[in-house]
Design an enzyme around this catalytic site. Structure first.
Site, PDB file in Angstrom:
ATOM      1  N   TYR A 150      83.467   8.915  64.679  1.00  0.00           N
ATOM      2  CA  TYR A 150      81.897   8.212  64.535  1.00  0.00           C
ATOM      3  C   TYR A 150      81.483   9.341  64.817  1.00  0.00           C
ATOM      4  CZ  TYR A 150      78.331   5.269  65.078  1.00  0.00           C
ATOM      5  OH  TYR A 150      76.896   4.502  64.647  1.00  0.00           O
ATOM      6  N   ASP A 245      81.101  16.846  67.953  1.00  0.00           N
ATOM      7  CA  ASP A 245      80.223  15.550  67.938  1.00  0.00           C
ATOM      8  C   ASP A 245      80.669  15.078  69.630  1.00  0.00           C
ATOM      9  OD1 ASP A 245      78.894  13.540  67.982  1.00  0.00           O
ATOM     10  OD2 ASP A 245      79.412  13.143  66.421  1.00  0.00           O
ATOM     11  N   LYS A 278      74.706  10.259  74.988  1.00  0.00           N
ATOM     12  CA  LYS A 278      74.347   9.797  75.983  1.00  0.00           C
ATOM     13  C   LYS A 278      74.629  10.481  77.386  1.00  0.00           C
ATOM     14  CE  LYS A 278      77.848   6.954  73.292  1.00  0.00           C
ATOM     15  NZ  LYS A 278      78.355   6.701  71.949  1.00  0.00           N
TER      16      LYS A 278
END
Ligand SMILES: *Cc1c(COP(=O)(O)O)cnc(C)c1O
Length: 438
Positions: A150, A245, A278
């Site tokens: 994702y 990512d 995050k």
């Protein structure tokens, strides 16, 4: 399948009703709705350390940590102090600040592949922008992603594999025109032969290959070292950018991210570009993308690739992120975190084995995954062979016992520095009771 609502869950239920009247599904991000596991989402009232409390005052040991950011646990005193101080100086200016420079310096120091970076407000923005930049810098259109990874909810990345090998994908969301994903090639994670074939067919048109180096959005699946080595070699050979990512894994699995782990096994290994999020915001909206100077200098205002953000590099978020990153650099932080996380996965594995239940688990730093399967899966299709009603029973039994895991079997879990040995022991005991009763 949804468990009945007990009377002591009444305020959560009430809030969910009010929420559903005005917010689609009652939530501002789909996985929070408990759709996969059934039942009523818990509305969080407050959080401290390794715990949060729901609207009915019930305490949970928190294993999602805001889906990764809360690596220090909730309300760490040094972070709270930094944020309180920042707030008194203003919330947002739309002009540069010293703290943005400090945060950039800190990230560049800790992640050697990043020579330059830009701050944004969400992981989605970071991955979306890095793809535009890769396309702008290479003059190519096609991108590679992997099934089960994702990368946020931008159009070009909401795509699943097409019907045949090395064909382009189809949208996974309504509202994404097929033309928008026609340049996105979706491959199987850890499948070297397929990767080679894709480059053989499309190599000279590929702008970048984007990958979660440890996939945390199909539970927890590591890219194998030979697979990652091949990703690097093929990108170099064909002039495509290798984009990591690390929105989830950055500062979560190790101080230098997952890329520092691959660099241990593959000499000289570096991705060209990295997306972060995050943990770098410590719970505030903050993300970044960066990489080689030559590529980053293609970005506006220096270069022709446009990207911007009203709240980018927000002064309160940078204060929160900086204070968080400083705590992570204290000696022994990741060793202790990794050990705590392993004590959880090994405890759960032992408890399941004693009850004869198929179970396996893996972890790195403060990130973990467990499967109701006999062996660790290597790709999305295998993850999805998990017995989902069994997972849902486990999830709800743990929730009742005050242990909050991700409400879906395809999500990773997170341990923070605030989780104590007692928290882990209580968690393992709850699971052991459940397994023994099966
Ligand atoms: C969470 C996540 C994103 C998206 O970040 P948001 O801040 O939710 O937009 C992108 N990539 C990975 C690997 C993620 O885990």
């Amino acid at each position: 399948m949804a468990p009945s609502t007990s009377p002591d869950n009444s305020r959560n239920t009430l809030l969910f009703e009010r929420a559903r009247a005005l917010i689609p599904g009652g939530v501002n991000s789909p996985v929070r709705a408990f759709k996969a596991v059934g039942g009523t989402p818990r509305f969080v009232q407050r959080a401290q350390g390794a715990y949060f409390w729901d609207a009915d005052g019930k305490r949970y040991i928190d294993y999602i940590g805001s889906w990764g950011p809360m690596i220090l646990g909730h309300g760490h005193p040094a972070v709270v102090e930094a944020v309180q101080k920042a707030v008194l100086e203003g919330f947002s200016y739309g002009a540069p600040t010293e703290r943005e420079v400090e945060l950039a310096e800190e990230i560049v120091k800790l992640v050697p592949s990043i020579e330059m970076l830009r701050l944004v407000s969400s992981g989605t923005e970071a991955t979306m922008s890095v793809i535009r930049l890769a396309r702008g810098a290479t003059g190519r259109s096609k991108i590679i992603k992997f099934e089960g990874c994702y990368h946020g909810h931008s159009d070009a990345l909401l795509v699943k594999a097409g019907s045949g090998l090395a064909t382009f994908g189809s949208p996974t969301s309504a509202g994404v025109p097929p033309e928008v994903v026609q340049h996105t090639l979706v491959l199987e994670y850890n499948h070297i032969a397929q990767l080679e074939e894709a480059f053989a067919v499309h190599g000279k048109d590929i702008a970048c290959l984007m990958i979660e180096p440890i996939a945390g959005n199909m539970n927890f699946v590591r890219a194998s070292v030979p697979f990652m080595k091949r990703c690097r070699e093929l990108c170099t050979q064909y002039g495509a950018l290798l984009v990591f990512d690390e929105v989830m894994t950055g500062f979560r699995v190790a101080l230098g991210g997952a890329q520092s782990l691959f660099a241990r096994s593959i000499p000289g290994f570096k991705p060209d570009m990295t997306a972060l999020g995050k943990v770098i915001g410590g719970g505030m909206p903050m993300a970044a993308f960066g990489g080689t100077r030559a590529v980053m200098e293609q970005l506006a205002p220096l270069g022709p690739v446009y990207q911007a953000g009203t709240l980018s590099g927000n002064p309160v978020a940078t204060a929160c992120g900086l204070a968080t990153l400083r705590e992570l650099q204290k000696p022994g932080f990741y060793e202790a975190l990794g050990q705590r996380t392993r004590s959880l996965t090994s405890g759960l594995t032992k408890a399941a084995a004693q009850a004869g239940i198929p179970f396996c688990a893996d972890s790195e730093g403060g990130m973990f995954g467990f499967f109701l399967l006999g062996t660790l899966p290597q790709n999305y299709a295998t993850v999805m062979t998990t017995d989902s009603p069994a997972f849902n029973r486990f999830f709800h039994a743990m929730l009742d016992k005050g242990v909050y895991y991700a409400p879906a079997l395809y999500e990773a879990g997170f341990v923070s520095a605030a989780h104590t040995a007692e928290d882990i022991a209580a968690t393992v005991e709850a699971a052991a009771e459940f397994f023994a009763a099966r």
